[in-house]
Design a protein around this motif. Structure first.
Motif, short mmCIF file in Angstrom:
data_model
loop_
_atom_site.label_atom_id
_atom_site.label_comp_id
_atom_site.label_asym_id
_atom_site.label_seq_id
_atom_site.Cartn_x
_atom_site.Cartn_y
_atom_site.Cartn_z
N ARG A 67 88.04 -37.67 63.70
CA ARG A 67 86.91 -36.85 63.30
C ARG A 67 86.59 -37.17 61.85
O ARG A 67 87.48 -37.48 61.06
CB ARG A 67 87.20 -35.35 63.46
CG ARG A 67 87.48 -34.94 64.89
CD ARG A 67 86.27 -35.19 65.79
NE ARG A 67 86.55 -34.91 67.19
CZ ARG A 67 86.71 -35.85 68.11
NH1 ARG A 67 86.67 -37.13 67.77
NH2 ARG A 67 86.92 -35.53 69.36
N TYR A 68 85.33 -37.08 61.51
CA TYR A 68 84.87 -37.42 60.17
C TYR A 68 84.36 -36.15 59.51
O TYR A 68 83.67 -35.35 60.13
CB TYR A 68 83.78 -38.50 60.25
CG TYR A 68 84.29 -39.72 60.96
CD1 TYR A 68 84.96 -40.72 60.27
CD2 TYR A 68 84.16 -39.85 62.34
CE1 TYR A 68 85.47 -41.83 60.93
CE2 TYR A 68 84.66 -40.95 63.01
CZ TYR A 68 85.32 -41.94 62.30
OH TYR A 68 85.82 -43.02 62.95
N PHE A 69 84.70 -35.99 58.25
CA PHE A 69 84.40 -34.78 57.51
C PHE A 69 83.69 -35.17 56.22
O PHE A 69 84.08 -36.11 55.55
CB PHE A 69 85.71 -34.06 57.19
CG PHE A 69 85.58 -32.90 56.25
CD1 PHE A 69 85.36 -31.62 56.74
CD2 PHE A 69 85.68 -33.07 54.88
CE1 PHE A 69 85.25 -30.54 55.88
CE2 PHE A 69 85.57 -31.99 54.01
CZ PHE A 69 85.35 -30.73 54.51
N ARG A 70 82.63 -34.43 55.87
CA ARG A 70 82.01 -34.65 54.57
C ARG A 70 81.46 -33.33 54.05
O ARG A 70 81.08 -32.44 54.79
CB ARG A 70 80.93 -35.73 54.62
CG ARG A 70 79.69 -35.39 55.38
CD ARG A 70 78.74 -36.59 55.35
NE ARG A 70 77.49 -36.30 56.05
CZ ARG A 70 76.48 -37.14 56.13
NH1 ARG A 70 76.58 -38.34 55.56
NH2 ARG A 70 75.37 -36.80 56.76
N VAL A 71 81.42 -33.26 52.70
CA VAL A 71 80.94 -32.06 52.03
C VAL A 71 80.23 -32.48 50.74
O VAL A 71 80.58 -33.50 50.13
CB VAL A 71 82.11 -31.08 51.73
CG1 VAL A 71 83.12 -31.68 50.78
CG2 VAL A 71 81.60 -29.75 51.24
N ARG A 72 79.21 -31.72 50.37
CA ARG A 72 78.53 -31.95 49.10
C ARG A 72 78.11 -30.60 48.52
O ARG A 72 77.98 -29.60 49.23
CB ARG A 72 77.33 -32.87 49.24
CG ARG A 72 76.17 -32.27 50.00
CD ARG A 72 75.01 -33.23 50.10
NE ARG A 72 73.99 -32.67 50.99
CZ ARG A 72 72.90 -33.32 51.34
NH1 ARG A 72 72.69 -34.55 50.88
NH2 ARG A 72 72.02 -32.76 52.14
N LYS A 73 77.90 -30.62 47.23
CA LYS A 73 77.51 -29.43 46.50
C LYS A 73 75.99 -29.42 46.36
O LYS A 73 75.39 -30.43 46.02
CB LYS A 73 78.17 -29.45 45.13
CG LYS A 73 78.15 -28.17 44.38
CD LYS A 73 78.95 -28.37 43.08
CE LYS A 73 79.25 -27.08 42.40
NZ LYS A 73 80.04 -27.32 41.17
N HIS A 74 75.39 -28.27 46.63
CA HIS A 74 73.94 -28.11 46.56
C HIS A 74 73.66 -27.03 45.51
O HIS A 74 73.87 -25.85 45.76
CB HIS A 74 73.41 -27.68 47.93
CG HIS A 74 71.93 -27.67 48.03
ND1 HIS A 74 71.28 -27.86 49.21
CD2 HIS A 74 70.95 -27.49 47.12
CE1 HIS A 74 69.99 -27.80 49.03
NE2 HIS A 74 69.77 -27.56 47.76
#
Length: 91
Positions: A67-74
């Motif tokens: 599984r691939y996970f990504r996160v970013r700040k907005h």
């Protein structure tokens, strides 16, 4: 994230008390995605506007495999960080 940690003195033999407080974000949110495709074309999880610094999900709802996970700040002013990405295995 701000985390408060307190430890109280206790009598010998007693267990010390630990408390942690998770503070919700102000001024920004997170975008978070989990997918079984490295290109994130069909996310299993697709969150925008997330104000917590954690996400809980049952492994069984992800299926098995990579599984691939990504996160970013907005930021509230519209600025976005770059995606931070990793992958993990589910049984």
């Amino acid at each position: 994230m701000k985390c408060k940690h307190r430890r109280r003195s206790v009598a010998s033999g007693a267990t010390p008390e630990h408390k942690a407080q998770i503070v919700t974000a102000t001024g920004f949110t997170y975008d978070l995605q989990i997918d079984d495709n490295a290109d994130f074309s069909s996310p299993i999880v697709d969150l925008s506007g997330w104000r917590r610094n954690y996400y809980e999900i049952e492994h069984s709802s992800l299926g098995s495999g990579t599984r691939y996970f990504r996160v970013r700040k907005h930021h509230d002013d519209g600025q976005l960080s770059l995606w931070s990405e990793t992958d993990f295995e589910t049984p």
